[in-house]
Design an enzyme around this catalytic site. Structure first.
Site, short mmCIF file in Angstrom:
data_model
loop_
_atom_site.label_atom_id
_atom_site.label_comp_id
_atom_site.label_asym_id
_atom_site.label_seq_id
_atom_site.Cartn_x
_atom_site.Cartn_y
_atom_site.Cartn_z
N HIS A 31 0.94 -1.09 -0.05
CA HIS A 31 0.14 0.21 -0.09
C HIS A 31 1.05 1.30 -0.13
CE1 HIS A 31 -2.35 3.16 2.06
NE2 HIS A 31 -2.93 2.97 1.35
N GLU A 39 1.91 1.84 -3.59
CA GLU A 39 0.86 2.21 -4.29
C GLU A 39 0.77 3.92 -4.21
OE1 GLU A 39 -3.56 3.56 -3.56
OE2 GLU A 39 -3.34 1.35 -2.98
N GLU A 64 -4.00 7.84 7.23
CA GLU A 64 -5.01 6.99 6.84
C GLU A 64 -5.31 5.79 7.79
OE1 GLU A 64 -5.76 4.48 2.65
OE2 GLU A 64 -4.00 5.72 2.96
#
Length: 458
Positions: free
Chosen positions: A78, A81, A158
């Site tokens: 992630h 990404e 996040e």
């Protein structure tokens, strides 16, 4: 070899590469036609044509997810990404975002436990731009140390945002409950500790190892021409020198050997929330199990809509929860079946008792013919309605190529759903729901309430 001979040989090699194009699904008048071309380097390009629209969605799927991480690398997929949007040798982060914004498009990405996808949706006339930008991100990312440090704070925010949403966080807790300290049990986002420990070198090595053309599937859907997309993709990857291994072949769909064995486990995360969030569930089916069609019908009948058993029993008849549903998750080698509900803490045991009773009743007695017929109709309709835009079509063909290695037309999918019999549903209900469940709970439960949770999985 003379220059003319070399040119002829190169042209012949390119012709052979183009000749590896297959029509996988033949649509009428080209509508819904799915084609695949495998380029040198093992890169697969799949497209679905829909000439009646004015948009196109372009995506690149990567066969890497959080289950490919070691404990120390948890969250690296992630993290990567995010970093691929931060700049390449040809574009800055602002250049990447502004290029798509300037044509009114949208661009994003998502990371799952077994794959990652980057995509852009634009007007059909702007597809060449989308192809160039997304391919550049995938093949030319710089992964600068300064960007790694800057993005660390974004990812930590996040994680904090997810932890502030117990309705989301409880699903991570349930994965941990079912899979334990294994790659499938760890959160896709990673943890505060692992994100703080990741550095540029480890992420760059992860990128080099997993972002190989043999592990990529390029997918495009909308008002497109397959041959044109292939040429543009090949040009973009050739520019980066990413297709130099002419003997490389695509990797096979992921296999695995992980079994879910978590019967009777209870995990409670005591937090001061207004609601208690619960997931009661058990091992499900892998995404390649032929019984998945029957499980889909069963899931729809039990908790897939307003007429489902769980919605009726928990919400409509008793008013114990606003949100209650069941779901399935299929991985390469295993799966999960779960029931989620959010309710007042004082109602949690009533909700769990009703959910457990309904699961036990379905395992013992099955689902009625009327419920099955209604679920088949609902599942068929939602399947078609969920594929009405180019983004959904791109997701379907890209994920199918990466995860199954085959393409199935919408008509074939509807046929498989319609072919499910009451006996199929009752058999899969016995096999799946007959197992002892496990339970995950997030909420402000008092000691006596917490002590009673074991009864829900006994």
């Amino acid at each position: 070899m003379t220059p003319r001979t070399r040119t002829t040989a190169r042209a012949s090699s390119e012709a052979r590469a183009v000749a590896r194009t297959q029509t996988l699904i033949k649509g009428e008048s080209g509508i819904g036609t799915v084609r695949r071309t495998t380029l040198p380097g093992g890169l697969r390009v799949v497209t679905e044509s829909l000439p009646s629209v004015r948009s196109a969605t372009f995506g690149i799927w990567v066969q890497v997810g959080s289950r490919d991480e070691t404990p120390a690398l948890n969250g690296a997929t992630h993290y990567l990404e995010h970093l691929l949007f931060k700049g390449t040798g040809r574009r800055s982060a602002l250049d990447i975002s502004s290029a798509i914004d300037a044509v009114g498009g949208e661009m994003n990405a998502f990371t799952a436990k077994e794959y990652t996808c980057y995509y852009a949706r634009v007007l059909d006339t702007d597809l060449p731009l989308a192809i160039d930008v997304v391919c550049d991100m995938l093949t030319g990312s710089l992964i600068e140390a300064a960007d790694v440090d800057a993005e660390r704070g974004v990812i930590l925010e996040e994680i904090a945002m997810t932890e502030d949403d117990p309705g989301d966080c409880v699903h991570d807790l349930f994965a941990q409950t079912m899979f334990g300290d294994s790659p499938l049990g760890r959160p896709v986002l990673g943890t505060v500790e692992t994100i703080n420990d990741l550095d540029r070198d480890r992420i760059a090595r992860f990128y080099k190892k997993h972002y190989d053309p043999t592990r990529l599937v390029v997918a495009a859907a909308g008002n497109i021409d397959h041959a044109t997309v292939v040429r543009q993709v090949r040009r973009a990857f050739d520019r980066a020198g990413a297709l130099s291994r002419t003997d490389a072949v695509p990797v096979a769909p992921r296999a695995g050997s992980r079994s879910v064995r978590a019967a009777g486990r209870v995990e409670l995360l005591n937090r001061r929330t207004e609601q208690a969030h619960v997931v009661l569930g058990m091992p499900g089916l892998s995404r390649t199990d032929e019984r998945r069609w029957a499980l889909g019908v069963l899931n729809t009948a039990l908790g897939g809509g307003m007429s489902s058993r769980l919605f009726q029993e928990v919400r409509e008849k008793r008013g114990l929860a606003y949100s209650v549903y069941s779901y399935t998750s299929g991985f390469a080698d295993c799966g999960l079946f779960g029931v989620y509900a959010g309710c007042r803490p004082g109602q949690v045991h009533d909700v769990l008792r009703i959910c457990r009773d309904e699961l036990d009743r379905a395992a013992a007695e099955g689902i009625s013919d009327d419920e099955i017929a209604r679920a088949i109709g609902q599942l068929s309709g939602s399947t078609v309605l969920g594929l009405e835009d180019t983004g959904s079509l791109m997701n379907r063909i890209g994920k199918s190529e990466l995860c199954w290695g085959v393409q199935m037309s919408v008509d074939n999918m509807l046929e498989r759903i319609a072919a499910v019999t009451p006996d199929d549903v009752r058999a899969v209900a016995r096999d799946v729901l007959g197992q002892r469940p496990s339970l995950s709970v997030i909420g402000p439960l008092k000691d006596k309430q917490a002590a009673r949770l074991d009864a829900a999985v006994a």
